[in-house]
Design an enzyme around this catalytic site. Sequence first.
Site, PDB file in Angstrom:
ATOM      1  N   ARG A   1      22.161   4.332  -3.165  1.00  0.00           N
ATOM      2  CA  ARG A   1      22.520   3.130  -2.420  1.00  0.00           C
ATOM      3  C   ARG A   1      23.543   2.298  -3.183  1.00  0.00           C
ATOM      4  O   ARG A   1      23.736   2.479  -4.394  1.00  0.00           O
ATOM      5  CB  ARG A   1      21.257   2.288  -2.176  1.00  0.00           C
ATOM      6  CG  ARG A   1      20.107   3.090  -1.546  1.00  0.00           C
ATOM      7  CD  ARG A   1      18.766   2.425  -1.802  1.00  0.00           C
ATOM      8  NE  ARG A   1      17.666   3.286  -1.355  1.00  0.00           N
ATOM      9  CZ  ARG A   1      16.990   3.127  -0.217  1.00  0.00           C
ATOM     10  NH1 ARG A   1      17.287   2.107   0.570  1.00  0.00           N
ATOM     11  NH2 ARG A   1      16.027   3.958   0.120  1.00  0.00           N
TER      12      ARG A   1
ATOM     13  N   ASP B   1       0.797  -1.232   0.000  1.00  0.00           N
ATOM     14  CA  ASP B   1       0.000   0.000   0.000  1.00  0.00           C
ATOM     15  C   ASP B   1       0.825   1.276   0.000  1.00  0.00           C
ATOM     16  O   ASP B   1       0.278   2.375  -0.055  1.00  0.00           O
ATOM     17  CB  ASP B   1      -0.976   0.007   1.178  1.00  0.00           C
ATOM     18  CG  ASP B   1      -0.290  -0.137   2.536  1.00  0.00           C
ATOM     19  OD1 ASP B   1       0.937   0.108   2.609  1.00  0.00           O
ATOM     20  OD2 ASP B   1      -0.970  -0.497   3.514  1.00  0.00           O
TER      21      ASP B   1
ATOM     22  N   ASP C   1      20.887  -2.787  -0.463  1.00  0.00           N
ATOM     23  CA  ASP C   1      19.983  -1.678  -0.796  1.00  0.00           C
ATOM     24  C   ASP C   1      19.753  -0.772   0.401  1.00  0.00           C
ATOM     25  O   ASP C   1      19.141   0.301   0.258  1.00  0.00           O
ATOM     26  CB  ASP C   1      18.640  -2.209  -1.325  1.00  0.00           C
ATOM     27  CG  ASP C   1      17.973  -3.168  -0.358  1.00  0.00           C
ATOM     28  OD1 ASP C   1      18.523  -4.265  -0.152  1.00  0.00           O
ATOM     29  OD2 ASP C   1      16.904  -2.836   0.188  1.00  0.00           O
ATOM     30  N   ASN C   2      20.244  -1.167   1.575  1.00  0.00           N
ATOM     31  CA  ASN C   2      20.120  -0.319   2.764  1.00  0.00           C
ATOM     32  C   ASN C   2      21.446   0.304   3.166  1.00  0.00           C
ATOM     33  O   ASN C   2      21.609   0.740   4.302  1.00  0.00           O
ATOM     34  CB  ASN C   2      19.564  -1.133   3.933  1.00  0.00           C
ATOM     35  CG  ASN C   2      18.095  -1.470   3.752  1.00  0.00           C
ATOM     36  OD1 ASN C   2      17.377  -0.762   3.061  1.00  0.00           O
ATOM     37  ND2 ASN C   2      17.649  -2.554   4.355  1.00  0.00           N
TER      38      ASN C   2
END
Length: 481
Positions: free
Chosen positions: A190, A129, A265-266
């Site tokens: 990143r 969402d 990706d972090n």
Amino acid sequence: MIDRVDNNPFQSLNTESALENLGDDYYDLVSAAQFPQHILRWRNDDLLPQMGLDPQQVSDRHFIDFFGKFNSSLPCLALRYHGYQFGEYNPWLGDGRGFLYGQVRAVDGQLYDFGTKGSGMTPYSRGADGRLTLKGGVREVLAGEMLHRLGVTTSRCLSLIETGESLWRGDEPSPTRSCVMVRWSRSHIRFGTFERLRYFERSDLITKLLDHVIEQYYPAPFPLVKPEPSPERYIRFYDQLVQRVAQLAAQWMAAGFCHGVLNTDNMSITGESFDYGPYGFIPHYDPNFTAAYFDYSGRYSYGNQPLVCQLNLELLSVALGKVIPKSAMQESLDQFNVHYEQAYQQLMLRRLGLEPNRIEAKEAQELIELTLKLLKDTQKGYPQFFSGLRDHFDPSWLQQVDAIPNWSSAGPSSIWQAWKILYHRVLTQNSEEQVVKIGDRLQKANPQVHLLRPEIETIWNAIMIDDNWKPFLQFLQNINR
């Protein structure tokens, strides 16, 4: 009709379109969600002077208008990236519930990002969402401020706005409340941004992005050579990145912080903490402490963080291999542990109130190892040990060992006595004037409050049950005491 607040100070910021100007190979243009409600729960006034704004001239309505309703001409850019998640490559990532919402040239001359979280669906939402739970936003505000207080290079939250929607989550009692958060950080580029470009075999785009990163975030030692950048420039960049990440890992370890999900990706290309996931601060010294409930193997445990950071740098080197010589990157990687150990030693000494350059390296290492052994054997709370040292320290300790108290009844007295003898020996290498300054350093390095899970749950339960934000705001105020 747009409900816009006139003369909003945020509209006058010194914004730039540095990343947008690189072209849409790196992002998708998206729109923010419209929310049924906007309640400003947190505004970080400490950050406003960095933007050249006077907090007294910025109202809550200004925050809501700009960072809740997104009434501005700034583009919303959902950034594209891939990443290695728990060791497996995932090509289906990207900004799924946030976007880059403008870049600002701050008063220090550096470029910073506004990055949103919970601001709506994007092409990378993958059926979700695009929202953020209020608890998730509260946790990130707390983490950013605590890490900043502990001297960790980190992003920080600028604002937290409750948005009036009910969300359903498997890891929280549902329905739960929603929010949109805005993060202030150096960059949202990143490691995974480069990994995606390598996946599509676009070395031209890697080169273009590297030039941008060096120009904006690594400028001083890396003069751009026209018309073609020199390979040495890229080598120096990677070497500096290795040093930054090693220092960041040392900061986490000294702070007792365990990142929730250390996927590529972090990890920021600037060597900055962000996207902490279900993080945790260690209650006791335990290298096996793991923050994320779904990290069943302990891959991202507290003690594994330096190794994982080094591994992620190695994975990044694969993506950069078409642009930067692999042998040169390996030479830099080989120095990771050296950078890490130096930084960790300095940070731990500061938590102990000591000036690193006044202690011989061998004795400093002995003291740190004995401190960790003390913490492990006694199971004295990790943050409580350092805040206790801060509270009990007295210059009279210089005169005799027996003046140093045992501020915990846990554990055998022998290990405490060994620690006191060594700490006293180190103190005697300082003059009386220098010992007085130790108390000041202890105050600066060790906050009195601790962000352990019980504290987080207490803060959240007050919000969830009674909509009581006083514990949250009081904790943030107490962090800097």
